[in-house]
Scaffold this active site. Structure first.
Site, short mmCIF file in Angstrom:
data_model
loop_
_atom_site.label_atom_id
_atom_site.label_comp_id
_atom_site.label_asym_id
_atom_site.label_seq_id
_atom_site.Cartn_x
_atom_site.Cartn_y
_atom_site.Cartn_z
N ASP A 154 41.27 29.09 34.92
CA ASP A 154 41.25 30.01 36.08
C ASP A 154 40.01 29.81 36.95
O ASP A 154 39.51 30.76 37.55
CB ASP A 154 41.31 31.48 35.61
CG ASP A 154 42.42 31.69 34.59
OD1 ASP A 154 43.55 31.32 34.89
OD2 ASP A 154 42.12 32.20 33.50
N SER A 178 32.89 26.95 46.85
CA SER A 178 33.98 27.75 47.39
C SER A 178 33.48 29.17 47.55
O SER A 178 32.97 29.78 46.61
CB SER A 178 35.16 27.67 46.43
OG SER A 178 36.17 28.54 46.85
N GLY A 237 39.87 28.25 39.67
CA GLY A 237 40.19 28.06 41.08
C GLY A 237 40.50 26.60 41.37
O GLY A 237 40.29 26.10 42.48
N LYS A 238 41.02 25.90 40.35
CA LYS A 238 41.37 24.48 40.53
C LYS A 238 42.41 24.31 41.62
O LYS A 238 42.35 23.38 42.40
CB LYS A 238 41.95 23.91 39.21
CG LYS A 238 40.99 23.95 38.06
CD LYS A 238 41.65 23.47 36.78
CE LYS A 238 42.71 24.42 36.24
NZ LYS A 238 42.22 25.69 35.71
N ASN A 276 52.52 27.06 31.18
CA ASN A 276 51.55 28.03 30.67
C ASN A 276 50.33 28.12 31.57
O ASN A 276 49.39 28.86 31.30
CB ASN A 276 51.11 27.67 29.24
CG ASN A 276 50.60 26.26 29.14
OD1 ASN A 276 50.72 25.47 30.07
ND2 ASN A 276 50.03 25.91 28.01
N ALA A 277 50.31 27.33 32.65
CA ALA A 277 49.15 27.31 33.54
C ALA A 277 49.59 27.78 34.92
O ALA A 277 50.50 27.20 35.49
CB ALA A 277 48.59 25.91 33.62
N GLY A 278 48.98 28.81 35.41
CA GLY A 278 49.32 29.27 36.76
C GLY A 278 48.27 28.85 37.76
O GLY A 278 47.08 28.97 37.49
N HIS A 279 48.71 28.32 38.87
CA HIS A 279 47.78 28.00 39.96
C HIS A 279 48.13 28.90 41.13
O HIS A 279 49.29 28.99 41.51
CB HIS A 279 47.97 26.57 40.44
CG HIS A 279 47.51 25.55 39.46
ND1 HIS A 279 46.25 25.55 38.95
CD2 HIS A 279 48.14 24.52 38.90
CE1 HIS A 279 46.12 24.55 38.11
NE2 HIS A 279 47.27 23.90 38.05
N GLN A 323 44.76 24.24 32.51
CA GLN A 323 43.84 24.86 31.54
C GLN A 323 42.42 24.35 31.82
O GLN A 323 42.08 24.15 32.97
CB GLN A 323 44.25 24.62 30.08
CG GLN A 323 45.50 25.36 29.68
CD GLN A 323 46.75 24.54 29.87
OE1 GLN A 323 46.74 23.34 29.77
NE2 GLN A 323 47.83 25.20 30.16
N THR A 344 44.03 24.77 23.81
CA THR A 344 45.37 24.36 24.20
C THR A 344 45.76 23.11 23.41
O THR A 344 45.01 22.67 22.54
CB THR A 344 45.43 24.20 25.74
OG1 THR A 344 46.79 24.12 26.12
CG2 THR A 344 44.66 22.99 26.23
N LYS A 399 34.01 30.73 43.70
CA LYS A 399 33.84 32.18 43.59
C LYS A 399 32.38 32.64 43.59
O LYS A 399 32.05 33.67 43.01
CB LYS A 399 34.56 32.69 42.34
CG LYS A 399 36.08 32.47 42.44
CD LYS A 399 36.83 33.13 41.32
CE LYS A 399 37.82 34.13 41.84
NZ LYS A 399 38.70 34.68 40.82
P1 GDP Z 1 43.32 27.98 38.69
O1 GDP Z 1 44.37 28.11 37.65
O2 GDP Z 1 42.10 27.27 38.19
O3 GDP Z 1 43.82 27.41 39.98
O4 GDP Z 1 42.79 29.43 39.01
P2 GDP Z 1 43.61 30.78 39.31
O5 GDP Z 1 44.63 30.53 40.34
O6 GDP Z 1 44.02 31.45 38.06
O7 GDP Z 1 42.42 31.70 39.85
C1 GDP Z 1 41.80 31.45 40.97
C2 GDP Z 1 41.91 32.70 41.81
O8 GDP Z 1 40.73 32.84 42.53
C3 GDP Z 1 43.02 32.62 42.84
O9 GDP Z 1 43.54 33.89 43.10
C4 GDP Z 1 42.29 32.08 44.08
O10 GDP Z 1 42.93 32.47 45.29
C5 GDP Z 1 40.96 32.73 43.93
N1 GDP Z 1 39.83 31.94 44.43
C6 GDP Z 1 39.67 30.59 44.39
N2 GDP Z 1 38.46 30.27 44.91
C7 GDP Z 1 37.86 31.44 45.25
C8 GDP Z 1 36.59 31.76 45.79
O11 GDP Z 1 35.75 30.90 46.06
N3 GDP Z 1 36.31 33.08 45.98
C9 GDP Z 1 37.18 34.06 45.67
N4 GDP Z 1 36.82 35.33 45.88
N5 GDP Z 1 38.40 33.80 45.16
C10 GDP Z 1 38.72 32.50 44.95
#
Ligand code: GDP
Length: 426
Positions: free
Chosen positions: A13, A412, A15-16, A38-41, A223, A238, A330
């Site tokens: 999670d 980011s 933010g990939k 099992n991985a949500g983007h 993951q 995993t 983030k």
């Molecule tokens: P992934 O599986 O690694 O892609 O991550 P997720 O999708 O589970 O979590 C990333 C979440 O953080 C998503 O809702 C993105 O829109 C959000 N996100 C990504 N980069 C940033 C950032 O720089 N700042 C903030 N506030 N949110 C972000």
């Protein structure tokens, strides 16, 4: 750089999806190489939010999305994502290619995955997402798997599939677990074969040729590295190698073909489910990070455990993956938290632990040694260039670079594609 591997450097999670989406503008191919549904983007585009589980993020751009051989393919999820994307005007079925060597999640795999985790005692429950990825990949290694090529071969499909389904049914029965309808599964497989066939290719060949021709390829890990089956927090991990090793085995691209390795890490840490997490903060800071960072699972909706950045773990990850650069996401979530803490070493049994331990019990006992840095209060969302960043945010990033031993090239500052600062050439 023609071939770049992007993977999560923490417990997932990170933010990939956003980073891949940002880089995908220049990519001809975006490739999933391990994991499964099992991985949500999550990718946001204006008001629209796309939560993808099987589809490579790049299909929202013009890239071809490749589901390579290392992925456990859940055909039901894939087909429903394609329908959803097509309803939004994205021609997904023309942009997605599926490897003929990828293994399929069969109807009993999720049921077996759930039954196995339910049967484990409290100490050793993994807390899997129950999507059947571990049982699919487990069966692959036990010679019990069923690949896309097997589905498309009428002979193999009609002989091996009923046999495997019956064995799956017997395993569920032996565990006293809920079962499934074999006849319905066989009928569905006929539909899958027809729907999938136009998308199926020898993706190893396709990618090798593309790499040789200098096309831009993004390999997108699912993951994350601390969940790697060999170098993560086993058994709370995993079933795949989530970084560069998995990228090669899971695509058929040789190690030499990888030009660049980019690790994605949040400016703090989160973890879903069980397992050691040395920098977890169960108090006010953890709650603030969870609320501000919206740290709730994309697939499961579960609240994520939150805590400070762990530079010991990040250094371990960068080393075993030969990381060239890091993207920190983030960082905007940290605004207003003062002081900021970064874990620079662990302590256990009165001794300093410098490397990331394999012993899960030792890791559970590790207490973080923190260094404190002054926080920043200015909102970061509008920053687009390094000079737009407050000095203390830059200092925080420089500190991380020194501690993890890799350059931070992307920052980011918000969920939107545009909310990104390139610190060095990317
Ligand atoms: P992934 O599986 O690694 O892609 O991550 P997720 O999708 O589970 O979590 C990333 C979440 O953080 C998503 O809702 C993105 O829109 C959000 N996100 C990504 N980069 C940033 C950032 O720089 N700042 C903030 N506030 N949110 C972000």
């Amino acid at each position: 750089m023609p071939v770049t591997c992007v993977f999560g450097a923490q417990w997932g999670d990170e933010g990939k999806g956003k980073v891949v989406d940002f880089l995908a503008a220049r990519a001809a191919y975006v490739v999933r190489y391990q994991g499964g549904a099992n991985a949500g983007h999550t990718i946001r585009r204006g008001e629209e939010k796309f939560a993808l589980r099987m589809t490579p993020s790049g299909v929202l751009q013009n890239a071809t999305g490749v589901i390579a051989n290392g992925v456990a393919v859940d055909v039901g999820v894939l087909l429903s994502e394609i329908e959803f994307l097509e309803s939004k005007g994205i021609p997904a079925s023309r942009r997605i290619v599926v490897s003929d060597r990828a293994h399929l999640v069969l109807p009993f795999h999720p049921l077996l995955d759930q039954a196995l985790d339910a049967s484990r005692d409290e100490t050793w429950k993994i807390g899997t997402t129950g999507r059947g990825v571990s049982t699919t990949i487990g069966d692959k290694h036990l010679y019990e798997g069923f690949r896309v090529a097997d589905l498309l071969s009428p002979t193999v499909r009609r002989t091996r599939l009923p046999y495997l389904l019956e064995r799956g049914r017997q395993r569920l029965e032996a565990m006293g677990a809920p079962s499934f309808d074999t006849a319905a599964a066989l009928a569905e497989a006929e539909v899958w074969a027809t729907r999938l066939a136009p998308m199926v290719r020898d993706t190893a060949w396709l990618l090798q040729e593309a790499a040789e021709a200098g096309r831009t390829i993004l390999l997108e890990g699912a993951q994350a590295a601390l969940l790697d089956v060999d170098f993560g927090t086993y058994p709370f991990c995993t079933t795949s190698n989530t970084g560069v090793a998995g990228a090669c085995a899971g695509t058929g691209l040789p190690p030499r073909a990888l030009d660049r390795v980019l690790a994605v890490a949040k400016a703090y840490c989160t973890r879903v489910g069980r397992g050691p997490f040395p920098t977890e903060d169960e108090g006010a800071v953890g709650a603030t990070l969870r609320e501000r960072g919206r740290e709730f699972g994309t697939v499961t909706g579960r609240p994520r455990r939150c805590g400070w950045f762990d530079a010991v773990a990040a250094r371990h990850v960068c080393r075993f993956n030969g990381v060239d650069a890091v993207a920190i996401t983030k960082i905007d979530v940290l605004v207003g938290i003062d002081p900021l803490r970064v874990c620079v070493a662990y302590e256990a049994d009165g001794r300093k632990v410098e490397s990331f331990p394999a012993d899960i019990d030792l890791l559970q006992r590790c207490r973080p040694v923190y260094e404190e840095l002054p926080g920043f209060t200015e909102p970061l969302g509008a920053a687009r260039r390094p000079s737009d960043l407050p000095a203390r945010a830059r200092e925080y990033v420089t500190f991380l670079e020194r501690r993890i031993g890799a350059r931070v090239e992307l920052l980011s500052v918000g969920p939107e594609r545009t909310e990104t600062v390139a610190l060095k050439a990317t």
